[in-house]
Design a protein around this motif. Structure first.
Motif, mmCIF file in Angstrom:
data_model
loop_
_atom_site.group_PDB
_atom_site.id
_atom_site.type_symbol
_atom_site.label_atom_id
_atom_site.label_comp_id
_atom_site.label_asym_id
_atom_site.label_seq_id
_atom_site.Cartn_x
_atom_site.Cartn_y
_atom_site.Cartn_z
ATOM 1 N N HIS A 159 7.447 2.156 10.270
ATOM 2 C CA HIS A 159 7.233 3.323 9.424
ATOM 3 C C HIS A 159 7.629 4.610 10.152
ATOM 4 N N PRO A 160 8.306 5.548 9.464
ATOM 5 C CA PRO A 160 8.822 6.741 10.154
ATOM 6 C C PRO A 160 7.892 7.950 10.182
ATOM 7 N N ALA A 161 6.716 7.878 9.569
ATOM 8 C CA ALA A 161 5.902 9.083 9.397
ATOM 9 C C ALA A 161 5.597 9.786 10.713
ATOM 10 N N MET A 162 5.312 9.023 11.771
ATOM 11 C CA MET A 162 4.927 9.638 13.031
ATOM 12 C C MET A 162 6.069 10.394 13.703
ATOM 13 N N THR A 163 7.291 10.168 13.247
ATOM 14 C CA THR A 163 8.436 10.894 13.798
ATOM 15 C C THR A 163 8.734 12.165 13.008
ATOM 16 N N MET A 164 8.011 12.384 11.899
ATOM 17 C CA MET A 164 8.263 13.538 11.036
ATOM 18 C C MET A 164 7.468 14.757 11.482
ATOM 19 N N THR A 165 7.915 15.924 11.030
ATOM 20 C CA THR A 165 7.244 17.175 11.359
ATOM 21 C C THR A 165 5.814 17.177 10.840
ATOM 22 N N ASN A 166 4.892 17.640 11.680
ATOM 23 C CA ASN A 166 3.479 17.752 11.308
ATOM 24 C C ASN A 166 3.181 19.206 10.968
ATOM 25 N N LEU A 167 2.937 19.476 9.688
ATOM 26 C CA LEU A 167 2.609 20.828 9.232
ATOM 27 C C LEU A 167 1.145 20.921 8.806
ATOM 28 N N ASP A 168 0.311 20.051 9.386
ATOM 29 C CA ASP A 168 -1.131 20.040 9.102
ATOM 30 C C ASP A 168 -1.417 19.792 7.624
ATOM 31 N N LEU A 169 -0.678 18.846 7.050
ATOM 32 C CA LEU A 169 -0.909 18.416 5.674
ATOM 33 C C LEU A 169 -1.497 17.013 5.693
ATOM 34 N N THR A 170 -2.518 16.793 4.866
ATOM 35 C CA THR A 170 -3.141 15.472 4.782
ATOM 36 C C THR A 170 -3.361 15.114 3.322
ATOM 37 N N LEU A 171 -2.895 13.942 2.921
ATOM 38 C CA LEU A 171 -3.143 13.474 1.559
ATOM 39 C C LEU A 171 -4.606 13.091 1.423
ATOM 40 N N VAL A 172 -5.298 13.737 0.487
ATOM 41 C CA VAL A 172 -6.712 13.461 0.237
ATOM 42 C C VAL A 172 -6.859 12.459 -0.901
ATOM 43 N N GLN A 223 0.835 -1.185 0.000
ATOM 44 C CA GLN A 223 0.000 0.000 0.000
ATOM 45 C C GLN A 223 0.878 1.247 0.000
ATOM 46 N N LEU A 224 0.287 2.377 -0.342
ATOM 47 C CA LEU A 224 1.046 3.606 -0.516
ATOM 48 C C LEU A 224 1.827 3.958 0.746
ATOM 49 N N ASP A 225 3.092 4.271 0.557
ATOM 50 C CA ASP A 225 3.973 4.658 1.658
ATOM 51 C C ASP A 225 4.338 6.137 1.589
ATOM 52 N N HIS A 226 4.838 6.571 0.421
ATOM 53 C CA HIS A 226 5.139 7.998 0.274
ATOM 54 C C HIS A 226 5.219 8.421 -1.183
ATOM 55 N N LEU A 227 5.123 9.726 -1.380
ATOM 56 C CA LEU A 227 5.221 10.357 -2.685
ATOM 57 C C LEU A 227 6.541 11.118 -2.752
ATOM 58 N N THR A 228 7.141 11.158 -3.937
ATOM 59 C CA THR A 228 8.466 11.748 -4.071
ATOM 60 C C THR A 228 8.533 12.767 -5.200
ATOM 61 N N ARG A 276 5.123 14.862 7.016
ATOM 62 C CA ARG A 276 3.992 13.945 7.135
ATOM 63 C C ARG A 276 2.820 14.385 6.269
ATOM 64 N N LEU A 277 2.130 13.380 5.704
ATOM 65 C CA LEU A 277 0.848 13.615 5.032
ATOM 66 C C LEU A 277 -0.252 12.788 5.706
ATOM 67 N N GLY A 278 0.031 12.250 6.877
ATOM 68 C CA GLY A 278 -0.895 11.379 7.602
ATOM 69 C C GLY A 278 -0.104 10.505 8.553
ATOM 70 N N ASP A 279 -0.782 9.557 9.182
ATOM 71 C CA ASP A 279 -0.115 8.686 10.158
ATOM 72 C C ASP A 279 0.840 7.702 9.510
ATOM 73 N N ASP A 280 0.599 7.339 8.258
ATOM 74 C CA ASP A 280 1.421 6.306 7.620
ATOM 75 C C ASP A 280 1.749 6.648 6.174
ATOM 76 N N VAL A 281 1.819 7.936 5.870
ATOM 77 C CA VAL A 281 2.189 8.375 4.518
ATOM 78 C C VAL A 281 2.903 9.718 4.635
ATOM 79 N N PHE A 282 3.853 9.962 3.737
ATOM 80 C CA PHE A 282 4.586 11.221 3.810
ATOM 81 C C PHE A 282 5.010 11.679 2.414
#
Length: 211
Positions: free
Chosen positions: A149-162, A2-7, A45-51
């Motif tokens: 998964h490292p997403a929860m350790t990343m900076t949260n800038l209030d971004l969410t992948l829709v 499943q989707l992990d991250h976008l680059t 971060r773009l969510g709990d398990d995606v960045f």
């Protein structure tokens, strides 16, 4: 898988940061360096398990002595795509058993390599020439191993992948490929004149599109 991250594959980290700033209105924090690839990145971060990642060649690093991932061994390819507006060009799915995935689909996804950033080590799939699998129609594959998964350790800038969308001249062929690979919740596929990605991201200022 499943989707992990976008680059975003950038000619320089500074150019990638400016692109994200212009489209999403945020400054992405520095992630780290990949000594095996001679690259460095920005992460958010773009969510709990995606960045979201911005990646580029690290000009201060020694050459890796092998092909770099994400097409970065050929700066002309990166610049051509960048100048044409194709900046979001990589997508990565995760698995907990990369060996099984590659034994079935290695002809498409490539071979397993070991990569690190700081104290984190993981496995990644890559064609031997460093190209994007099927020019980016197919994803790269990552296995984070025991560290998770490292997403929860990343900076949260209030971004969410829709939504993550892939445009392609032959959507049916792409859907068939994703079914063959066994992707869970694959990107939405729609017909387009050329292959490209678009991501809809919720920001503090509303919905924005990243490409």
């Amino acid at each position: 898988m499943q989707l992990d991250h976008l680059t975003i594959i950038a000619p320089t980290l500074e150019a990638g940061a400016e692109h994200v700033r212009n489209l999403l209105g945020v400054d992405m924090p520095f992630g780290g360096n990949h000594p095996e690839m001679g690259t460095h990145n920005l992460l958010v971060r773009l969510g709990d398990d995606v960045f979201l990642e911005v990646i580029a060649i690290d000009p201060a690093a020694e050459g890796p002595g092998r092909a770099r991932w994400f097409d970065l061994s050929d700066p002309a390819v990166v610049k051509h795509a960048w100048d044409a507006g194709h900046r979001l060009r990589g997508w990565v799915v995760r698995t907990s058993n990369i060996d099984t995935v590659l034994s079935a689909h290695g002809a498409i996804l490539g071979q397993k390599i070991r990569v690190s950033r700081g104290g984190r080590i993981w496995s990644f799939s890559m064609p031997s020439d460093g190209s994007l699998p099927m020019d980016g129609v197919a994803p790269s594959v990552i296995d984070w191993g025991a560290q998770g998964h490292p997403a929860m350790t990343m900076t949260n800038l209030d971004l969410t992948l829709v939504e993550f969308v892939i445009e392609h001249p032959d959507p049916t062929a792409v859907k068939t490929l994703y079914q063959r690979l066994g992707l869970q919740n694959p990107p939405r596929i729609r017909k387009g004149e050329q292959h490209r990605y678009r991501a809809v991201i919720k920001t503090s200022a509303g919905l924005r599109e990243l490409y």
